[in-house]
Write an enzyme that holds these catalytic residues in place. Structure first.
Site, short mmCIF file in Angstrom:
data_model
loop_
_atom_site.label_atom_id
_atom_site.label_comp_id
_atom_site.label_asym_id
_atom_site.label_seq_id
_atom_site.Cartn_x
_atom_site.Cartn_y
_atom_site.Cartn_z
CB SER A 44 -6.55 -15.94 -4.29
OG SER A 44 -5.26 -15.47 -4.58
CG ASP A 59 -3.50 -13.10 2.49
OD1 ASP A 59 -2.47 -13.44 1.89
OD2 ASP A 59 -4.64 -13.19 1.98
CG HIS A 73 -3.76 -16.35 0.27
ND1 HIS A 73 -4.36 -15.12 0.07
CD2 HIS A 73 -3.73 -16.95 -0.94
CE1 HIS A 73 -4.67 -14.99 -1.21
NE2 HIS A 73 -4.31 -16.08 -1.84
#
Length: 242
Positions: A50, A186, A215
């Protein structure tokens, strides 16, 4: 894993503070009278998830002399964060409405530990890998929301000046240093971002998840993701032994 005392000089509720924290750690700069955490001859494999991918790119940009043999960027949030489907929902919440959450979180923190533990377990009843998450996490929510608001305003356009310099950096048999792994479902970095990366950097190692991992894969597919990552870097590690 970075020692906690290395964070004392930086505000690690800010993404710029996190970047500086990790940068000085790996640069073994003697901020705290310690300079032996990462010896200069250490070869590094960096794995980010991320916004952690954004941090990795910034660290490599600040010091291209780091002996990085591979950087694996999982579900990389490195651009247009606030414009992503999830970002469009969370930006007003984190930037303007988060103050309304502070009072309920504070009140929840006053509850007995057993009751807080029960609430956490109830909230994560469908997650089998939370491993007894501490009820103290209630105290972290405010910092997390503040940091999220900062990320929305900072992670904007992709850093196209840095990525091509790293993709084919001349070292270790001309290995490509970066692996980008995008999720097929995502909402933080949608498939369109993957397509844009493939278009702009056709020579890069840019992959799309075929396993439908979400995610937040750490909640239910951490082992699967770890096994895949291990396979991706196995050959690079073998070359170091030659």
């Amino acid at each position: 894993i970075f020692p906690s005392y290395l964070s004392f000089s930086f505000d690690c509720t800010l993404i710029l503070g996190l970047i500086s924290d990790k940068f000085y750690f790996m640069m073994h700069i003697d901020v705290f009278g310690l300079n032996d955490h990462v010896p200069q001859d250490t070869h590094l494999v960096l794995v980010g998830h991320s916004v952690g991918c954004y941090i990795i790119l910034q660290i490599m940009k600040r010091n291209p002399e780091l002996k990085v043999i591979k950087s694996v960027l999982l579900f990389p949030v490195i651009e247009r964060m606030a414009c992503s489907p999830q970002g469009q929902v969370m930006t007003p919440v984190l930037c303007r409405l988060r103050y309304a959450v502070y009072l309920p979180v504070f009140l929840l923190s006053l509850l007995p530990e057993k009751l807080k533990a029960g609430l956490v377990q109830l909230a994560l009843r469908n997650v089998h890998s939370y491993d007894g998450l501490s009820p103290k996490c209630l105290h972290w929510w405010t910092n997390a929301m503040y940091m999220g608001s900062q990320e929305m305003s900072l992670v904007l356009e992709r850093d196209n000046s840095t990525i091509p310099k790293i993709l084919f950096f001349v070292c270790f048999y001309f290995l490509r240093l970066l692996i980008f792994y995008y999720g097929a479902t995502d909402h933080w970095c949608p498939v369109q971002y993957y397509c844009d990366m493939r278009r702009d950097f056709p020579e890069g190692d840019i992959r799309l998840c075929e396993s439908c991992l979400r995610h937040a894969f750490v909640l239910d597919a951490g082992e699967e993701m770890a096994n895949m990552t291990t396979e991706w870097i196995r050959d690079d590690l073998r070359r170091l032994k030659q």
